[in-house]
Design an enzyme around this catalytic site. Structure first.
Site, PDB file in Angstrom:
ATOM      1  N   SER A   6      10.998 -12.435  -5.825  1.00 54.69           N
ATOM      2  CA  SER A   6      12.206 -12.104  -6.572  1.00 54.69           C
ATOM      3  C   SER A   6      13.450 -12.448  -5.752  1.00 54.69           C
ATOM      4  CB  SER A   6      12.183 -10.612  -6.927  1.00 54.69           C
ATOM      5  OG  SER A   6      13.291 -10.248  -7.708  1.00 54.69           O
TER       6      SER A   6
ATOM      7  N   CYS B 255       0.827  -1.195   0.000  1.00 53.32           N
ATOM      8  CA  CYS B 255       0.000   0.000   0.000  1.00 53.32           C
ATOM      9  C   CYS B 255       0.864   1.250   0.000  1.00 53.32           C
ATOM     10  CB  CYS B 255      -0.896   0.004   1.238  1.00 53.32           C
ATOM     11  SG  CYS B 255      -1.871  -1.507   1.418  1.00 53.32           S
TER      12      CYS B 255
END
Length: 615
Positions: free
Chosen positions: A377, A2
């Protein structure tokens, strides 16, 4: 993930300032396109933009909980990876929950434990909690700095936000840089000193720190740090311990109510994550994993192996995708689009960044977002387990500066005569020495062992945070949440005390990690030499940035012209960067990437109306 923003002032009413907190919060809409919320009280305004990942109904923010006569309100950016464990602890203490969101668990943990809540949670986070009764603001950032949190204190107001652009939306904060900000950009950039926001008055809460603001003022405190401990396990036990910690970290980070994918380069780190996630998906009945790789138009024609990039990723990506049975997507970036996206990368970062290393990631994430909302990742493995060349090259080990940034003299040489007076070399040296003073020492370790510990500490506190900043900004600018399992603080704590000889076992970088992944990956992938994030080798890109920089040099209104030596930069442009003998930063920022960095500086100064004020 967010975007959060806030404004606290103990000495004046903020009730009528809703419009301003909305303006600040809406600069973060790309971080949170799914929902919007504002909290308004006499002395505090909190704003939240939400990217829905877990509990769409129960995770709305700002979130408020009441305990007797006390009221607490949270705005939070991040994910907790041990939500269930913490919730059970709190339920045992009598708390009841209205949702299954980690936001509520985090808020209640603060209500129960105060600042010690940070000892109970595992995740990536930046959050603010306003205690209405005690008129107290608590801000905190995760141990490794995966999530950003900027702040400014001016005229009795404490402002905070996920990104600098939100602070600049407030009239108290102006886009001014002074000498220190200029030295950050030219001496350290694209890295930044921990705590620096580059702009005057803008600071960042460093990783592993919290800030408390109340009537007593501001208190900034470190709540977690790397510590020295004797490593008593033998190699086989260390391998197994590493394997267990890594698998646990990765599997925890697959939790989501929205589609999850992985980035796959065919290298050790991304391959490990993809293999473990694919296996977890099979066990959980979640179908085939989507994997994504990046390449550039005609790179197969122009790629030439070198010390840093010994081979191309494409054949390894195919091998790993077939091995784990993933649904693979190869994103091919157009080189002219790559150059054009340098602008979008600056706006995402609010600062000059890693040139086309940033713009390519921006474009890549834009494509990934079409298929998923969460990605895993492989960042941080090289810093934690010793994958970079500067962990092995004697001249880098013994360098009396940051080994990824040894061009300070050359950097200073491209500045105008006026700005060459700045103590650039002394500034960088001071930052380096200050960091070394923070490195813990294990009693009885040799000078050689301690030097390797220093290198790991430097990488974790400087190089790693630069890559984490890049990953956060480029992904969140596309409303994509990227998780980084190698930044799990438990894994980092453990690896920090593993002797270098173990990490470099079998005479290869990340030898220990390779052993830990045996059986999870094919043997040839296990033994593949490190190849960094791929960059373009296409001359179309080089020509594009050269022409762009020529236009900047010829435009008398270009703001960068007041800072640079025009003749020197012209020489750099006309030689495609070859006259600048050393990499500007890391392994990849050479030649066209240096030119692109200067382009980003100029664009940043234009777009943000940056003004230079000496003091």
């Amino acid at each position: 993930m967010c975007g959060i923003a806030g404004w606290v002032n103990m000495k004046r009413s903020l009730i009528k300032e809703r419009e301003l907190i909305e303006k600040m919060t809406n600069t973060l809409i790309k971080r949170g396109p799914d929902d919007f919320g504002i909290y308004v009280s006499e002395n505090a305004l909190l704003g939240h933009r939400r990217l829905i990942v877990i509990d769409p109904e129960g995770g709305a923010q700002p979130m408020t909980r009441q305990l007797e006569d006390k009221k607490y309100t949270i705005v939070y950016n991040g994910e907790l990876y041990n939500t269930d464990e913490v919730r059970k602890k709190l339920q045992a203490k009598g708390y009841r929950f209205k949702s299954y969101s980690d936001t509520e668990v985090l808020l209640v943990s603060y209500i129960e434990w105060g600042t010690d809540c940070l000892k109970h949670i595992n995740g990536i986070f930046a959050f603010g909690i306003w205690d209405e009764k005690n008129k107290q603001l608590f801000l905190a950032r995760d141990p490794l700095g995966v999530k950003p949190l900027f702040y400014a204190f001016k005229d009795d107001s404490l402002l905070f936000a996920s990104e600098i652009k939100a602070l600049l939306a407030h009239p108290l904060i102006e886009p001014i840089i002074d000498n220190e900000g200029l030295m950050e950009i030219f001496g350290l950039g694209p890295a930044r000193s921990l705590g620096s926001g580059v702009f005057k008055d803008v600071k960042e809460i460093p990783p592993a720190h919290y800030l408390m603001f109340n009537f007593s003022g501001i208190k900034l405190k470190e709540y977690w740090k790397l510590e020295c401990k004797p490593h008593i396990e033998d190699l086989d036990t260390t391998v197994e311990h590493t394997r267990t910690l890594l698998i646990d970290a990765i599997e925890r980070q697959t939790i989501s109510d929205v589609p999850v994918c992985t980035f796959l380069s065919g290298g050790l780190d991304s391959s490990a994550i993809s293999a473990i996630v694919a296996n977890a998906f099979k066990k959980q009945g979640r179908g085939r994993l989507n994997t994504f790789s990046i390449d550039y138009t005609d790179n197969n024609i122009y790629f030439r192996p070198n010390e840093y990039q010994p081979n191309s990723d494409s054949i390894w990506v195919k091998k790993m995708s077939e091995f784990i049975g993933s649904n693979h997507h190869n994103v091919v970036i157009d080189n002219l689009q790559l150059a054009s996206a340098l602008k979008e990368a600056v706006k995402a970062n609010d600062l000059p960044g890693m040139a086309d290393i940033d713009s390519s990631l921006y474009l890549f994430c834009k494509e990934v977002k079409k298929e998923a909302t969460v990605a895993l990742s492989g960042e941080c493995a090289d810093e934690v387990f010793g994958g970079y060349p500067w962990y092995r090259r004697v001249e880098d080990i013994n360098a009396n500066t940051f080994p990824w940034s040894k061009s300070i003299k050359e950097r200073k040489g491209i500045m105008s005569k006026e700005f060459r007076k700045l103590p650039l070399e002394e500034y960088v040296a001071q930052k380096y020495e200050d960091t070394l003073r923070q490195v813990p020492r294990l009693e009885g370790e040799t000078q050689e062992e301690h030097r390797m510990r220093e290198l790991f500490y430097l990488n974790i506190k400087w190089f790693m945070i630069t890559l984490l900043n890049r990953k956060d900004r480029m992904s969140m600018a596309n409303s994509l949440e990227v998780r980084v399992p190698f930044a799990d603080y438990r894994l980092v704590e453990y690896a920090f005390n593993i002797p270098w000889k173990m990490k470099y076992c079998d005479g290869i970088e990340k030898g220990l990690l390779r052993r830990a992944l045996k059986g999870i990956l094919p043997d040839d992938v296990l033994l593949r030499r490190k190849s960094p994030y791929p960059k373009t080798h296409n001359p179309v890109y080089s020509k594009a940035v050269q022409e762009w920089m020529r236009e900047i040099l010829q435009d008398k209104k270009s703001p960068i012209l007041q800072i640079i030596d025009i003749d020197k930069v012209t020489e750099i442009v006309e030689t495609e960067g070859k006259s600048f003998k050393k990499p500007w930063f890391g392994q990849l920022m050479t030649g066209p990437q240096l030119i692109a960095y200067l382009i980003q500086i100029d664009y940043w100064m234009r777009e943000y109306n940056v003004r230079y004020v000496a003091k």
